[in-house]
Design a protein around this motif. Structure first.
Motif, PDB file in Angstrom:
ATOM      1  N   PHE A  48       0.832  -1.201   0.000  1.00  9.81           N
ATOM      2  CA  PHE A  48       0.000   0.000   0.000  1.00  9.81           C
ATOM      3  C   PHE A  48       0.869   1.254   0.000  1.00  9.81           C
ATOM      4  O   PHE A  48       0.647   2.183  -0.794  1.00  9.81           O
ATOM      5  N   VAL A  49       1.861   1.282   0.869  1.00 11.27           N
ATOM      6  CA  VAL A  49       2.741   2.452   0.954  1.00 11.27           C
ATOM      7  C   VAL A  49       3.590   2.564  -0.312  1.00 11.27           C
ATOM      8  O   VAL A  49       3.872   3.680  -0.778  1.00 11.27           O
ATOM      9  N   SER A  50       3.982   1.449  -0.893  1.00  8.80           N
ATOM     10  CA  SER A  50       4.725   1.475  -2.159  1.00  8.80           C
ATOM     11  C   SER A  50       3.898   2.132  -3.251  1.00  8.80           C
ATOM     12  O   SER A  50       4.440   2.833  -4.124  1.00  8.80           O
ATOM     13  N   GLY A  51       2.584   1.902  -3.213  1.00  8.52           N
ATOM     14  CA  GLY A  51       1.712   2.542  -4.183  1.00  8.52           C
ATOM     15  C   GLY A  51       1.731   4.057  -4.059  1.00  8.52           C
ATOM     16  O   GLY A  51       1.689   4.783  -5.059  1.00  8.52           O
ATOM     17  N   ILE A  52       1.818   4.543  -2.836  1.00 10.42           N
ATOM     18  CA  ILE A  52       1.897   5.979  -2.605  1.00 10.42           C
ATOM     19  C   ILE A  52       3.177   6.547  -3.213  1.00 10.42           C
ATOM     20  O   ILE A  52       3.191   7.649  -3.769  1.00 10.42           O
ATOM     21  N   TYR A  53       4.250   5.780  -3.136  1.00 16.38           N
ATOM     22  CA  TYR A  53       5.557   6.208  -3.652  1.00 16.38           C
ATOM     23  C   TYR A  53       5.846   5.652  -5.048  1.00 16.38           C
ATOM     24  O   TYR A  53       6.999   5.726  -5.503  1.00 16.38           O
ATOM     25  N   ALA A  54       4.853   5.097  -5.720  1.00 22.14           N
ATOM     26  CA  ALA A  54       5.075   4.381  -6.979  1.00 22.14           C
ATOM     27  C   ALA A  54       5.861   5.181  -8.011  1.00 22.14           C
ATOM     28  O   ALA A  54       6.823   4.675  -8.604  1.00 22.14           O
ATOM     29  N   VAL A  55       5.464   6.422  -8.241  1.00 18.15           N
ATOM     30  CA  VAL A  55       6.129   7.249  -9.254  1.00 18.15           C
ATOM     31  C   VAL A  55       7.591   7.467  -8.902  1.00 18.15           C
ATOM     32  O   VAL A  55       8.485   7.338  -9.751  1.00 18.15           O
ATOM     33  N   GLU A  56       7.862   7.780  -7.632  1.00 17.65           N
ATOM     34  CA  GLU A  56       9.244   8.013  -7.201  1.00 17.65           C
ATOM     35  C   GLU A  56      10.081   6.742  -7.316  1.00 17.65           C
ATOM     36  O   GLU A  56      11.241   6.776  -7.730  1.00 17.65           O
ATOM     37  N   ILE A  57       9.475   5.586  -6.957  1.00 13.98           N
ATOM     38  CA  ILE A  57      10.194   4.312  -7.002  1.00 13.98           C
ATOM     39  C   ILE A  57      10.611   3.958  -8.424  1.00 13.98           C
ATOM     40  O   ILE A  57      11.766   3.599  -8.686  1.00 13.98           O
ATOM     41  N   ILE A  58       9.684   4.061  -9.358  1.00 16.24           N
ATOM     42  CA  ILE A  58       9.979   3.726 -10.757  1.00 16.24           C
ATOM     43  C   ILE A  58      10.946   4.741 -11.365  1.00 16.24           C
ATOM     44  O   ILE A  58      11.860   4.368 -12.120  1.00 16.24           O
ATOM     45  N   GLU A  60      13.319   6.442  -9.880  1.00 13.60           N
ATOM     46  CA  GLU A  60      14.668   6.219  -9.368  1.00 13.60           C
ATOM     47  C   GLU A  60      15.285   4.933  -9.909  1.00 13.60           C
ATOM     48  O   GLU A  60      16.508   4.816 -10.003  1.00 13.60           O
ATOM     49  N   THR A  61      14.433   3.975 -10.290  1.00 12.28           N
ATOM     50  CA  THR A  61      14.938   2.684 -10.746  1.00 12.28           C
ATOM     51  C   THR A  61      15.147   2.623 -12.254  1.00 12.28           C
ATOM     52  O   THR A  61      16.194   2.193 -12.741  1.00 12.28           O
ATOM     53  N   PHE A  62      14.144   3.061 -13.014  1.00 10.24           N
ATOM     54  CA  PHE A  62      14.203   2.950 -14.477  1.00 10.24           C
ATOM     55  C   PHE A  62      14.090   4.289 -15.196  1.00 10.24           C
ATOM     56  O   PHE A  62      14.367   4.371 -16.382  1.00 10.24           O
ATOM     57  N   GLY A  63      13.662   5.307 -14.459  1.00 11.17           N
ATOM     58  CA  GLY A  63      13.324   6.569 -15.118  1.00 11.17           C
ATOM     59  C   GLY A  63      11.829   6.614 -15.348  1.00 11.17           C
ATOM     60  O   GLY A  63      11.223   5.592 -15.714  1.00 11.17           O
ATOM     61  N   SER A  64      11.218   7.741 -15.135  1.00 13.59           N
ATOM     62  CA  SER A  64       9.764   7.846 -15.221  1.00 13.59           C
ATOM     63  C   SER A  64       9.255   7.614 -16.638  1.00 13.59           C
ATOM     64  O   SER A  64       9.885   8.018 -17.621  1.00 13.59           O
ATOM     65  N   THR A  65       8.115   6.978 -16.750  1.00 16.10           N
ATOM     66  CA  THR A  65       7.465   6.783 -18.054  1.00 16.10           C
ATOM     67  C   THR A  65       6.678   8.026 -18.457  1.00 16.10           C
ATOM     68  O   THR A  65       6.239   8.128 -19.595  1.00 16.10           O
ATOM     69  N   GLY A  66       6.478   8.918 -17.497  1.00 17.77           N
ATOM     70  CA  GLY A  66       5.680  10.108 -17.764  1.00 17.77           C
ATOM     71  C   GLY A  66       4.209   9.903 -17.478  1.00 17.77           C
ATOM     72  O   GLY A  66       3.403  10.810 -17.654  1.00 17.77           O
ATOM     73  N   SER A  67       3.857   8.698 -17.033  1.00 20.63           N
ATOM     74  CA  SER A  67       2.461   8.381 -16.734  1.00 20.63           C
ATOM     75  C   SER A  67       2.370   7.738 -15.358  1.00 20.63           C
ATOM     76  O   SER A  67       3.033   6.727 -15.099  1.00 20.63           O
ATOM     77  N   THR A  73       1.615   0.592 -12.701  1.00 17.83           N
ATOM     78  CA  THR A  73       1.450  -0.730 -13.305  1.00 17.83           C
ATOM     79  C   THR A  73       2.769  -1.492 -13.321  1.00 17.83           C
ATOM     80  O   THR A  73       2.803  -2.703 -13.049  1.00 17.83           O
ATOM     81  N   LEU A  74       3.863  -0.800 -13.640  1.00 17.40           N
ATOM     82  CA  LEU A  74       5.179  -1.439 -13.640  1.00 17.40           C
ATOM     83  C   LEU A  74       5.536  -1.958 -12.243  1.00 17.40           C
ATOM     84  O   LEU A  74       6.031  -3.075 -12.089  1.00 17.40           O
ATOM     85  N   LEU A  75       5.268  -1.135 -11.239  1.00 13.93           N
ATOM     86  CA  LEU A  75       5.560  -1.537  -9.865  1.00 13.93           C
ATOM     87  C   LEU A  75       4.710  -2.739  -9.464  1.00 13.93           C
ATOM     88  O   LEU A  75       5.230  -3.728  -8.922  1.00 13.93           O
ATOM     89  N   ALA A  76       3.416  -2.672  -9.731  1.00 16.29           N
ATOM     90  CA  ALA A  76       2.505  -3.765  -9.370  1.00 16.29           C
ATOM     91  C   ALA A  76       2.861  -5.048 -10.119  1.00 16.29           C
ATOM     92  O   ALA A  76       2.782  -6.144  -9.557  1.00 16.29           O
ATOM     93  N   SER A  77       3.271  -4.922 -11.381  1.00  9.87           N
ATOM     94  CA  SER A  77       3.638  -6.093 -12.181  1.00  9.87           C
ATOM     95  C   SER A  77       4.896  -6.754 -11.621  1.00  9.87           C
ATOM     96  O   SER A  77       4.980  -7.988 -11.549  1.00  9.87           O
ATOM     97  N   GLY A  78       5.876  -5.935 -11.231  1.00 12.34           N
ATOM     98  CA  GLY A  78       7.097  -6.474 -10.645  1.00 12.34           C
ATOM     99  C   GLY A  78       6.818  -7.196  -9.343  1.00 12.34           C
ATOM    100  O   GLY A  78       7.352  -8.290  -9.091  1.00 12.34           O
ATOM    101  N   VAL A  79       5.965  -6.605  -8.513  1.00 11.42           N
ATOM    102  CA  VAL A  79       5.607  -7.222  -7.238  1.00 11.42           C
ATOM    103  C   VAL A  79       4.843  -8.526  -7.469  1.00 11.42           C
ATOM    104  O   VAL A  79       5.087  -9.532  -6.785  1.00 11.42           O
ATOM    105  N   ALA A  80       3.923  -8.519  -8.422  1.00 14.30           N
ATOM    106  CA  ALA A  80       3.159  -9.732  -8.735  1.00 14.30           C
ATOM    107  C   ALA A  80       4.082 -10.853  -9.178  1.00 14.30           C
ATOM    108  O   ALA A  80       3.928 -12.011  -8.754  1.00 14.30           O
TER     109      ALA A  80
END
Length: 233
Positions: A48-58, A60-67, A73-80
């Motif tokens: 849940f907290v990762s979702g709040i930080y989702a944009v920042e997490i992605i 810092e890791t891959f560079g923002s998609t701009g969306s 979705t990228l974060l949730a897919s990786g976690v899944a």
């Protein structure tokens, strides 16, 4: 990188997010079932907290998609994916070495009673246990192992594993991301400043069924298993 200050940090999802970001989140999700020792780590609250930080997490890791949607979705897919792999490892461990766990003595990180509880949960709910267990702390750690011990069909397990992992990761991560935006836009409330309360609420919600069963449910007698020192299949 965050500094480790006390053991309380181990129960704080924000600590892991800021300390290791995307890859540490995936490792914790994998470890909870794949290494079956991570049941004491934050699971639902971490997502849940990762979702709040989702944009920042992605970013810092891959560079923002701009969306926001794609980042989340990228974060949730990786976690899944990490959750699916973790469950598969737990399942195959159960098939190969699971019965020996019932002869293993209790330790600080391992309690046989958790295996008995997961076994009874699995027997009661059948295949749906794999999906339902994703949303129950502790139970989700041992359910795939028990599924392996009772030799659940591999294809059926994989199907339910995938469904459960996707539902768990996407529901909690998207809830965190979009509830944060909703509260900020509609009420001017920044959920990042209310994380302690959020974690408490999530822990209460996810553990409430277990608490109710413990307080009001019929007490389980595990002595029949312990005396035989064998698996309850």
């Amino acid at each position: 990188m965050e500094d480790f200050n006390s053991w309380k940090d181990l129960l704080n999802p924000e600590f892991y997010i800021k300390m290791g970001g995307f890859w540490l989140i995936l490792f914790i999700v994998f470890a909870e079932t794949g290494l079956f020792v991570g049941f004491f780590l934050p699971g639902d609250s971490l997502l849940f907290v990762s979702g709040i930080y989702a944009v920042e997490i992605i970013k810092e890791t891959f560079g923002s998609t701009g969306s926001d949607f794609l980042d989340t979705t990228l974060l949730a897919s990786g976690v899944a994916l990490a959750a699916i792999i973790g469950n598969e490892v737990g399942y195959y461990f159960g098939r190969k070495a699971g019965p020996a766990l019932y002869k293993r003595p209790d330790s600080m990180l391992f309690k046989k009673k958790y295996l008995y509880q997961a076994h009874d949960f699995f027997e009661k709910h059948g295949a749906l246990a794999i999906i339902m267990a994703r949303f129950l702390p502790v139970v989700r750690t041992f359910t795939p192992i028990v599924a392996g011990i009772v030799k659940m069909d591999k294809k059926e397990f994989l199907r339910d594993n995938v469904i459960g992992a996707i539902l768990w990761s996407f529901i909690l991560i998207f809830a965190g991301h979009y509830l944060d935006k909703l509260f900020m836009e509609q009420f001017g409330i920044n959920l990042k400043e209310k994380l302690e309360y959020i974690i408490i609420v999530i822990v209460l919600i996810t553990t409430l069924p277990v608490i109710i069963k413990f307080v009001f449910g019929k007490k389980e007698d595990f002595s029949k298993y312990e005396n035989n020192d064998s698996d309850p299949e």
